[in-house]
Motif scaffolding. Sequence first.
Motif, PDB file in Angstrom:
ATOM      1  N   MET A 106       0.839  -1.199   0.000  1.00 14.97           N
ATOM      2  CA  MET A 106       0.000   0.000   0.000  1.00 14.97           C
ATOM      3  C   MET A 106       0.877   1.254   0.000  1.00 14.97           C
ATOM      4  N   ILE A 107       0.467   2.264  -0.706  1.00 17.90           N
ATOM      5  CA  ILE A 107       1.295   3.454  -0.920  1.00 17.90           C
ATOM      6  C   ILE A 107       1.626   4.209   0.366  1.00 17.90           C
ATOM      7  N   VAL A 108       0.752   4.157   1.383  1.00 23.97           N
ATOM      8  CA  VAL A 108       1.010   4.899   2.616  1.00 23.97           C
ATOM      9  C   VAL A 108       1.555   4.008   3.731  1.00 23.97           C
ATOM     10  N   ARG A 109       2.031   2.823   3.370  1.00 18.11           N
ATOM     11  CA  ARG A 109       2.623   1.927   4.370  1.00 18.11           C
ATOM     12  C   ARG A 109       3.828   2.598   5.024  1.00 18.11           C
ATOM     13  N   ASP A 110       3.932   2.477   6.344  1.00 20.59           N
ATOM     14  CA  ASP A 110       4.941   3.215   7.100  1.00 20.59           C
ATOM     15  C   ASP A 110       6.379   2.939   6.667  1.00 20.59           C
ATOM     16  N   ASP A 111       6.730   1.679   6.479  1.00 14.74           N
ATOM     17  CA  ASP A 111       8.123   1.381   6.127  1.00 14.74           C
ATOM     18  C   ASP A 111       8.469   1.894   4.736  1.00 14.74           C
ATOM     19  N   ARG A 112       7.495   1.942   3.866  1.00 15.80           N
ATOM     20  CA  ARG A 112       7.698   2.497   2.530  1.00 15.80           C
ATOM     21  C   ARG A 112       7.959   4.006   2.629  1.00 15.80           C
ATOM     22  N   LEU A 113       7.164   4.701   3.437  1.00 17.04           N
ATOM     23  CA  LEU A 113       7.360   6.129   3.632  1.00 17.04           C
ATOM     24  C   LEU A 113       8.699   6.420   4.300  1.00 17.04           C
ATOM     25  N   ASP A 114       9.131   5.533   5.194  1.00 15.50           N
ATOM     26  CA  ASP A 114      10.450   5.683   5.819  1.00 15.50           C
ATOM     27  C   ASP A 114      11.555   5.674   4.763  1.00 15.50           C
ATOM     28  N   THR A 115      11.445   4.756   3.820  1.00 14.16           N
ATOM     29  CA  THR A 115      12.437   4.649   2.747  1.00 14.16           C
ATOM     30  C   THR A 115      12.484   5.934   1.921  1.00 14.16           C
ATOM     31  N   ILE A 116      11.317   6.475   1.624  1.00 14.96           N
ATOM     32  CA  ILE A 116      11.243   7.709   0.843  1.00 14.96           C
ATOM     33  C   ILE A 116      11.823   8.883   1.634  1.00 14.96           C
ATOM     34  N   ALA A 117      11.491   8.966   2.919  1.00 17.44           N
ATOM     35  CA  ALA A 117      12.020  10.046   3.764  1.00 17.44           C
ATOM     36  C   ALA A 117      13.547   9.981   3.818  1.00 17.44           C
ATOM     37  N   ASP A 118      14.101   8.783   3.951  1.00 16.41           N
ATOM     38  CA  ASP A 118      15.562   8.619   3.950  1.00 16.41           C
ATOM     39  C   ASP A 118      16.162   9.158   2.653  1.00 16.41           C
ATOM     40  N   LYS A 166       2.566  13.306   7.785  1.00 13.49           N
ATOM     41  CA  LYS A 166       3.422  12.190   8.220  1.00 13.49           C
ATOM     42  C   LYS A 166       4.801  12.281   7.568  1.00 13.49           C
ATOM     43  N   MET A 167       4.838  12.628   6.281  1.00 17.41           N
ATOM     44  CA  MET A 167       6.130  12.754   5.596  1.00 17.41           C
ATOM     45  C   MET A 167       6.942  13.920   6.159  1.00 17.41           C
ATOM     46  N   TYR A 168       6.275  15.004   6.487  1.00 15.55           N
ATOM     47  CA  TYR A 168       6.968  16.128   7.124  1.00 15.55           C
ATOM     48  C   TYR A 168       7.633  15.656   8.422  1.00 15.55           C
ATOM     49  N   ASP A 169       6.880  14.943   9.247  1.00 17.21           N
ATOM     50  CA  ASP A 169       7.418  14.460  10.527  1.00 17.21           C
ATOM     51  C   ASP A 169       8.614  13.540  10.312  1.00 17.21           C
ATOM     52  N   LYS A 170       8.487  12.646   9.349  1.00 16.33           N
ATOM     53  CA  LYS A 170       9.563  11.683   9.087  1.00 16.33           C
ATOM     54  C   LYS A 170      10.822  12.383   8.553  1.00 16.33           C
ATOM     55  N   VAL A 171      10.639  13.303   7.614  1.00 17.12           N
ATOM     56  CA  VAL A 171      11.784  14.015   7.051  1.00 17.12           C
ATOM     57  C   VAL A 171      12.442  14.892   8.111  1.00 17.12           C
ATOM     58  N   GLN A 172      11.634  15.579   8.924  1.00 19.05           N
ATOM     59  CA  GLN A 172      12.187  16.430   9.978  1.00 19.05           C
ATOM     60  C   GLN A 172      13.063  15.627  10.949  1.00 19.05           C
ATOM     61  N   ALA A 173      12.578  14.474  11.367  1.00 20.01           N
ATOM     62  CA  ALA A 173      13.340  13.640  12.312  1.00 20.01           C
ATOM     63  C   ALA A 173      14.659  13.192  11.698  1.00 20.01           C
ATOM     64  N   ARG A 174      14.611  12.772  10.461  1.00 18.52           N
ATOM     65  CA  ARG A 174      15.832  12.305   9.784  1.00 18.52           C
ATOM     66  C   ARG A 174      16.762  13.465   9.449  1.00 18.52           C
ATOM     67  N   TRP A 175      16.201  14.623   9.171  1.00 17.46           N
ATOM     68  CA  TRP A 175      17.010  15.805   8.863  1.00 17.46           C
ATOM     69  C   TRP A 175      17.862  16.191  10.085  1.00 17.46           C
ATOM     70  N   SER A 176      17.225  16.190  11.248  1.00 21.44           N
ATOM     71  CA  SER A 176      17.945  16.510  12.494  1.00 21.44           C
ATOM     72  C   SER A 176      19.058  15.502  12.756  1.00 21.44           C
ATOM     73  N   LYS A 177      18.744  14.240  12.520  1.00 20.25           N
ATOM     74  CA  LYS A 177      19.742  13.182  12.714  1.00 20.25           C
ATOM     75  C   LYS A 177      20.905  13.347  11.734  1.00 20.25           C
ATOM     76  N   ALA A 178      20.597  13.693  10.493  1.00 21.22           N
ATOM     77  CA  ALA A 178      21.639  13.875   9.472  1.00 21.22           C
ATOM     78  C   ALA A 178      22.554  15.040   9.829  1.00 21.22           C
ATOM     79  N   ILE A 179      22.008  16.096  10.409  1.00 22.49           N
ATOM     80  CA  ILE A 179      22.822  17.246  10.832  1.00 22.49           C
ATOM     81  C   ILE A 179      23.810  16.820  11.918  1.00 22.49           C
ATOM     82  N   LYS A 180      23.337  16.036  12.878  1.00 26.65           N
ATOM     83  CA  LYS A 180      24.226  15.553  13.943  1.00 26.65           C
ATOM     84  C   LYS A 180      25.334  14.669  13.375  1.00 26.65           C
TER      85      LYS A 180
END
Length: 200
Positions: A1-13, A40-54
Amino acid sequence: MIVRDDRLDTIADDIVFHFPRRGYLGKGMVISLDKFTAVKMYDKVQARWSKAIKELCGQISKTSNEGEKELLKKRLDYMRSVDMAVVVSEEAGEEKKFADKKLNIKPHRDRLQTLDEHEHDVEYKFKDPQDHLQLVFVCAMWLTGFDVPTLSTLYLDKPMRDHTLMQAITRANRVSSYLINKVTKLNGEVIDYYKCVPQQ
């Protein structure tokens, strides 16, 4: 399914890796299936963005090569400057609808309804090539009849066709003489996750 969480995680990464490494660092738009997925994508990208900065800070401190260190510092400065926003239309009872899906629309709605100290709204800031609002998360708004010459990257993750698809591509593909990191915009870039990232 297009909105499956692990799929969205991959896209956010992928977005977090790709966005600061483009040649022309113009504006970007993440186009999701619906309003819930945009938040949901905003939240996922924001979390990964902060991690990438660190992680980038760690890389810089460990790097002895001055040329590489300078490149990493430029990327870090850019990533620290990037502002992001969710742009979705308002509807009655939306706070409860989002809360039912464990999402919070209120800060996004507040931002869309607020002007900055110069009386500029989110749309004005996104159209301004010098403003730090660089990446927006949408599902339907701003896909047609919306002109941003420095919009250079579309992350597409919903089925689109005919006029709407052509309008979106045309927006990203518009040439701009506005220099960003000493590069002019000769074309845009469309990353189509809907057809490339498995949905099942």
